[in-house]
Design a protein around this motif. Structure first.
Motif, PDB file in Angstrom:
ATOM      1  N   LEU A 184      52.102  38.642  50.784  1.00 35.74           N
ATOM      2  CA  LEU A 184      50.682  38.806  51.108  1.00 35.74           C
ATOM      3  C   LEU A 184      49.934  38.862  49.788  1.00 35.74           C
ATOM      4  O   LEU A 184      50.392  39.510  48.846  1.00 35.74           O
ATOM      5  N   TYR A 185      48.799  38.176  49.725  1.00 32.47           N
ATOM      6  CA  TYR A 185      48.031  38.131  48.493  1.00 32.47           C
ATOM      7  C   TYR A 185      46.605  38.625  48.714  1.00 32.47           C
ATOM      8  O   TYR A 185      46.067  38.540  49.817  1.00 32.47           O
TER       9      TYR A 185
ATOM     10  N   LEU B  29      41.583  39.247  39.467  1.00 31.94           N
ATOM     11  CA  LEU B  29      42.973  39.680  39.576  1.00 31.94           C
ATOM     12  C   LEU B  29      43.526  39.158  40.892  1.00 31.94           C
ATOM     13  O   LEU B  29      42.772  38.970  41.856  1.00 31.94           O
ATOM     14  N   ARG B  30      44.836  38.967  40.928  1.00 35.57           N
ATOM     15  CA  ARG B  30      45.489  38.568  42.161  1.00 35.57           C
ATOM     16  C   ARG B  30      46.596  39.566  42.459  1.00 35.57           C
ATOM     17  O   ARG B  30      47.559  39.687  41.691  1.00 35.57           O
ATOM     18  N   LEU B  31      46.442  40.271  43.557  1.00 38.83           N
ATOM     19  CA  LEU B  31      47.463  41.210  43.988  1.00 38.83           C
ATOM     20  C   LEU B  31      48.462  40.506  44.890  1.00 38.83           C
ATOM     21  O   LEU B  31      48.098  39.598  45.637  1.00 38.83           O
ATOM     22  N   ARG B  32      49.690  40.987  44.813  1.00 36.29           N
ATOM     23  CA  ARG B  32      50.744  40.424  45.649  1.00 36.29           C
ATOM     24  C   ARG B  32      51.490  41.555  46.334  1.00 36.29           C
ATOM     25  O   ARG B  32      51.727  42.615  45.728  1.00 36.29           O
ATOM     26  N   CYS B  33      51.867  41.343  47.562  1.00 41.74           N
ATOM     27  CA  CYS B  33      52.686  42.297  48.308  1.00 41.74           C
ATOM     28  C   CYS B  33      53.898  41.549  48.852  1.00 41.74           C
ATOM     29  O   CYS B  33      53.753  40.671  49.706  1.00 41.74           O
TER      30      CYS B  33
ATOM     31  N   GLN C 209      63.926  47.718  59.193  1.00 45.34           N
ATOM     32  CA  GLN C 209      63.022  48.560  58.426  1.00 45.34           C
ATOM     33  C   GLN C 209      62.060  47.686  57.626  1.00 45.34           C
ATOM     34  O   GLN C 209      62.475  46.796  56.909  1.00 45.34           O
ATOM     35  N   VAL C 210      60.775  47.944  57.765  1.00 41.27           N
ATOM     36  CA  VAL C 210      59.765  47.187  57.033  1.00 41.27           C
ATOM     37  C   VAL C 210      59.597  47.789  55.642  1.00 41.27           C
ATOM     38  O   VAL C 210      59.493  49.003  55.493  1.00 41.27           O
ATOM     39  N   HIS C 211      59.584  46.913  54.648  1.00 42.39           N
ATOM     40  CA  HIS C 211      59.479  47.361  53.258  1.00 42.39           C
ATOM     41  C   HIS C 211      58.394  46.540  52.562  1.00 42.39           C
ATOM     42  O   HIS C 211      58.369  45.315  52.692  1.00 42.39           O
ATOM     43  N   LEU C 212      57.506  47.233  51.841  1.00 44.90           N
ATOM     44  CA  LEU C 212      56.373  46.574  51.184  1.00 44.90           C
ATOM     45  C   LEU C 212      56.311  46.988  49.722  1.00 44.90           C
ATOM     46  O   LEU C 212      56.398  48.183  49.421  1.00 44.90           O
ATOM     47  N   VAL C 213      56.126  46.038  48.828  1.00 47.75           N
ATOM     48  CA  VAL C 213      56.022  46.340  47.407  1.00 47.75           C
ATOM     49  C   VAL C 213      54.866  45.558  46.809  1.00 47.75           C
ATOM     50  O   VAL C 213      54.873  44.324  46.825  1.00 47.75           O
ATOM     51  N   GLU C 214      53.898  46.291  46.253  1.00 50.05           N
ATOM     52  CA  GLU C 214      52.732  45.661  45.649  1.00 50.05           C
ATOM     53  C   GLU C 214      52.940  45.402  44.165  1.00 50.05           C
ATOM     54  O   GLU C 214      53.697  46.130  43.502  1.00 50.05           O
ATOM     55  N   SER C 215      52.215  44.407  43.658  1.00 45.87           N
ATOM     56  CA  SER C 215      52.219  44.122  42.224  1.00 45.87           C
ATOM     57  C   SER C 215      50.919  43.396  41.884  1.00 45.87           C
ATOM     58  O   SER C 215      50.186  42.971  42.790  1.00 45.87           O
ATOM     59  N   GLY C 216      50.641  43.268  40.601  1.00 43.57           N
ATOM     60  CA  GLY C 216      49.487  42.482  40.168  1.00 43.57           C
ATOM     61  C   GLY C 216      48.276  43.272  39.741  1.00 43.57           C
ATOM     62  O   GLY C 216      47.280  42.697  39.306  1.00 43.57           O
ATOM     63  N   GLY C 217      48.326  44.583  39.848  1.00 40.57           N
ATOM     64  CA  GLY C 217      47.191  45.377  39.420  1.00 40.57           C
ATOM     65  C   GLY C 217      47.045  45.377  37.906  1.00 40.57           C
ATOM     66  O   GLY C 217      47.909  44.865  37.184  1.00 40.57           O
ATOM     67  N   GLY C 218      45.940  45.937  37.424  1.00 38.90           N
ATOM     68  CA  GLY C 218      45.723  46.004  35.990  1.00 38.90           C
ATOM     69  C   GLY C 218      44.332  46.491  35.666  1.00 38.90           C
ATOM     70  O   GLY C 218      43.586  46.903  36.562  1.00 38.90           O
ATOM     71  N   SER C 219      44.005  46.426  34.378  1.00 40.27           N
ATOM     72  CA  SER C 219      42.683  46.833  33.908  1.00 40.27           C
ATOM     73  C   SER C 219      41.949  45.605  33.400  1.00 40.27           C
ATOM     74  O   SER C 219      42.451  44.898  32.528  1.00 40.27           O
ATOM     75  N   VAL C 220      40.759  45.372  33.939  1.00 42.42           N
ATOM     76  CA  VAL C 220      39.975  44.199  33.558  1.00 42.42           C
ATOM     77  C   VAL C 220      38.512  44.587  33.408  1.00 42.42           C
ATOM     78  O   VAL C 220      38.083  45.641  33.888  1.00 42.42           O
ATOM     79  N   GLN C 221      37.754  43.707  32.790  1.00 41.90           N
ATOM     80  CA  GLN C 221      36.323  43.919  32.682  1.00 41.90           C
ATOM     81  C   GLN C 221      35.620  43.343  33.903  1.00 41.90           C
ATOM     82  O   GLN C 221      36.135  42.437  34.576  1.00 41.90           O
TER      83      GLN C 221
END
Length: 125
Positions: free
Chosen positions: A78-79, A18-22, A1-13
């Motif tokens: 994944l970035y 930003l750097r997202l990670r999966c 089973q393939v499982h993906l979890v994202e992180s790294g989001g946020g609020s910026v000007q």
């Protein structure tokens, strides 16, 4: 089973980065395609960037030169490095994966079977 979890989001000007990670698991295949997609309110989901196991990349024109997608097969991550962010980049960003195709074919979300739950990116002017 393939499982993906994202992180790294946020609020910026605008202008910031930003750097997202999966983090992914279950992709025990010699070839696969992964990508980042985003969806803004009242808009359809759009492809941002894709990368295959061989490192070939595709970007949508609006992020070309500002965003970089990379794949770390050792860390199973994944970035998406996003520089010089613009308010138009605001949206929920999703990580996607597909192993039934040996290489990425473009930025269509219909090519992908496996999806994360997304991480919100908000860019203010």
């Amino acid at each position: 089973q393939v499982h993906l979890v994202e992180s790294g989001g946020g609020s910026v000007q605008a202008g910031r980065s930003l750097r997202l990670r999966c983090d992914f698991s279950g992709l025990h295949y010699s070839a696969y395609c992964m990508g980042w997609f985003r969806q803004a309110p009242q808009k359809e989901r759009e492809g941002v960037a894709t990368i295959d196991r061989g490192g070939a990349t595709t970007y949508t024109s609006s992020v070309e030169g500002r965003f970089t997608i990379t794949l770390d097969g050792v860390r199973n991550a994944l970035y998406l490095q996003m520089n010089n962010l613009e308010p138009e980049d605001t949206g929920k960003y999703y990580c996607a994966a597909e192993y039934r195709i040996p290489t990425c074919r473009g930025l269509s979300d219909t090519d992908f079977t496996y999806w994360g739950r997304g991480t919100q990116v908000t860019v203010s002017s």
